[in-house]
Every structure is written in C-alpha cells, then in structure tokens.
Scaffold this motif. Structure first.
Motif, PDB file in Angstrom:
ATOM      1  N   LEU A 146     -39.483  36.188  59.343  1.00  0.00           N
ATOM      2  CA  LEU A 146     -39.036  37.700  60.172  1.00  0.00           C
ATOM      3  C   LEU A 146     -40.241  37.843  61.434  1.00  0.00           C
ATOM      4  N   LEU A 147     -41.126  37.095  60.885  1.00  0.00           N
ATOM      5  CA  LEU A 147     -42.423  37.043  62.019  1.00  0.00           C
ATOM      6  C   LEU A 147     -42.165  36.250  63.095  1.00  0.00           C
ATOM      7  N   SER A 148     -42.510  36.331  64.701  1.00  0.00           N
ATOM      8  CA  SER A 148     -42.159  34.965  65.294  1.00  0.00           C
ATOM      9  C   SER A 148     -42.976  34.153  65.428  1.00  0.00           C
ATOM     10  N   GLU A 149     -42.613  32.775  65.990  1.00  0.00           N
ATOM     11  CA  GLU A 149     -43.317  31.824  65.627  1.00  0.00           C
ATOM     12  C   GLU A 149     -44.279  31.784  66.105  1.00  0.00           C
ATOM     13  N   ASN A 150     -45.016  31.946  67.479  1.00  0.00           N
ATOM     14  CA  ASN A 150     -46.371  32.538  68.580  1.00  0.00           C
ATOM     15  C   ASN A 150     -46.980  33.376  66.667  1.00  0.00           C
ATOM     16  N   GLU A 151     -46.351  34.307  65.851  1.00  0.00           N
ATOM     17  CA  GLU A 151     -47.012  35.521  65.494  1.00  0.00           C
ATOM     18  C   GLU A 151     -47.480  33.824  64.271  1.00  0.00           C
ATOM     19  N   LEU A 152     -47.015  33.898  63.697  1.00  0.00           N
ATOM     20  CA  LEU A 152     -47.155  32.915  62.434  1.00  0.00           C
ATOM     21  C   LEU A 152     -48.637  31.885  63.088  1.00  0.00           C
ATOM     22  N   ALA A 153     -48.264  30.682  64.086  1.00  0.00           N
ATOM     23  CA  ALA A 153     -48.608  30.288  64.612  1.00  0.00           C
ATOM     24  C   ALA A 153     -49.939  30.487  64.678  1.00  0.00           C
ATOM     25  N   ASP A 154     -50.094  31.692  64.906  1.00  0.00           N
ATOM     26  CA  ASP A 154     -52.093  32.743  64.608  1.00  0.00           C
ATOM     27  C   ASP A 154     -52.656  32.955  63.972  1.00  0.00           C
ATOM     28  N   LEU A 155     -51.544  33.348  62.830  1.00  0.00           N
ATOM     29  CA  LEU A 155     -52.120  33.937  61.668  1.00  0.00           C
ATOM     30  C   LEU A 155     -52.696  32.731  61.094  1.00  0.00           C
ATOM     31  N   GLU A 156     -51.428  31.176  60.955  1.00  0.00           N
ATOM     32  CA  GLU A 156     -51.641  30.099  60.091  1.00  0.00           C
ATOM     33  C   GLU A 156     -53.438  29.266  61.197  1.00  0.00           C
ATOM     34  N   ASN A 157     -53.398  29.489  61.956  1.00  0.00           N
ATOM     35  CA  ASN A 157     -54.645  28.692  62.873  1.00  0.00           C
ATOM     36  C   ASN A 157     -55.776  30.051  62.372  1.00  0.00           C
ATOM     37  N   SER A 158     -55.752  31.375  62.273  1.00  0.00           N
ATOM     38  CA  SER A 158     -56.235  32.182  62.036  1.00  0.00           C
ATOM     39  C   SER A 158     -57.041  32.144  59.833  1.00  0.00           C
TER      40      SER A 158
END
Length: 233
Positions: A146-158
């Motif tokens: 459901l989320l974009s790749e950028n949103e997932l990447a930011d969440l993963e990094n945090s």
C-alpha cells in the motif's frame, strides 16, 4: 392452587403499610424484575449501538488508551486535507486488550473480533504487544503493498516498521509424519511504530509503544491509508 395462594397473600397485605407491601413484592418478585430490567437494558444498548454506527464513516479504534481527554480535531483535519473525498471520522478508544488473562480482557478481545468480522475497524492503534499477539493471526493488511517505495525505505531506515510473521503450514506428503510438515514463514509489514508521535500526544492519546495498522477486513482501506499517511509527514 397457586392462584388461591396468591389471593390469600393479597388479602393479608391489603391493609398492611406500603413499606411492608414493597418488601413482600421485592422478596417474591426480585429475580423476575431484575431479569426484565436486564433484557430492557440489553435492548437499549443494541439500539444505541445501531443508531451510532455509521457504515460510511472511517472508524479509528484505539486500544489501551490511558489518556483521559481525547482531542481528535487535529487528526481529523489532517486526514481531511490528505483525502480528496474524506469520510466522517469516528474514534473509539474503549478497548482494553493488554491487561492479562482476565475476564475483562477476554470480553474486550471478543468485542475486537466481532468488530473485525463486521468490517467495523478501518484503522487500528494499539500497543506493540497487541500487534504481536494479533499480527501473527493475519489481522492486518500488508502495508508493503500500500505504501510507496520511498515511504517504506524511510520507515525501514528509522526502524519504525512492525513486521508480523505468519505461519503457513502445508503437508507436502500425505504419508509423512505430521511433525515433518513443511512450515513456511511469511513476513508482512503489519504496522508502523508511533513511539514519540507528536500527533498522538496533541490528541491526548496515551498508548504504550503505539503502533498503527490497517486491518485486512477494513471497510474503507483507501481512506484508512489516507489517515495513516498523516503520521508519515
């Protein structure tokens, strides 16, 4: 016979003081009265729930909220700004799930299941321990779809992604021993950690180690995603 006895008792009480009549009535008819009152109150409760339940509304359910004064205007305003066609938002913070194996906790867990089965939860906010308990049972949608790749990447990094591990057990050989069944592990992005969320704090929502997710049975998943997105800004 019973009718004669009742007539006899009525005759004896005819000239008695009102208090004595009341004591007699309560002694002999206490349980039928209580049962009737319970039935009436139960019917009123169902009616009130039906009247208040809006199937077109976006339902936000918050479990184990220790706050005493929930103010949801900011959350609602941000959601309305994020959605092109915002729905009416209903907040419910009455669930208490993370309280051990008590009768109360069991009753609330049953209420949660009933709400999920009736598509009554669009967004779920609860302690991470609750997500751990229900995430493995397939309660949540996979946010990675459901989320974009950028949103997932930011969440993963945090470090704010909550992963749930689902067990898919399949017997590949009917004659094989049950203990030898293949077990595949399916991992999904079940929620987002909201530790230190200023939005929750401003809303007066106090949940220990909070996570947010979208139930797989959500009636309005697109609008739920719009609501969830306000915590990604």
């Amino acid at each position: 016979m019973l009718r004669d006895e009742q007539k006899e008792q009525a005759a004896k009480l005819k000239d008695r003081p009102f208090k004595e009549k009341l004591d007699y009535f309560w002694t002999y008819y206490k349980f039928p009265v209580i049962a009737a009152l319970c039935i009436i109150l139960f019917a009123i409760g169902i009616w009130q729930t039906t009247e208040k339940y809006d199937r077109d509304a976006l339902r936000i359910v918050i479990a184990d909220d220790h706050g005493t004064d929930m103010q949801t205007e900011t959350l609602t305003s941000l959601y309305e700004a994020a959605s092109d066609t915002p729905a009416t938002v209903n907040f419910d913070n009455s669930l208490l799930l993370d309280s051990g194996y008590t009768e109360t906790a069991v009753a609330y867990a049953q209420k949660l299941i009933a709400m999920l089965n009736s598509n009554g939860i669009d967004v779920f906010i609860a302690p991470e321990s609750v997500f751990e308990q229900y995430g493995s049972q397939g309660m949540f949608s996979d946010l990675s779809t459901l989320l974009s790749e950028n949103e997932l990447a930011d969440l993963e990094n945090s470090g704010n992604i909550f992963y749930a591990e689902l067990d898919d057990t399949n017997d590949t050989d009917e004659t094989a021993d049950a203990d030898a069944a293949d077990t595949e592990k399916t991992i999904i992005t079940a929620g987002i950690r909201l530790n230190g969320s200023q939005l929750l704090a401003e809303a007066g929502i106090q949940v220990d180690n909070p996570c947010i997710g979208i139930p797989a049975s959500a009636a309005h998943p697109e609008e739920a995603l719009h609501f969830l997105s306000i915590f990604l800004q």
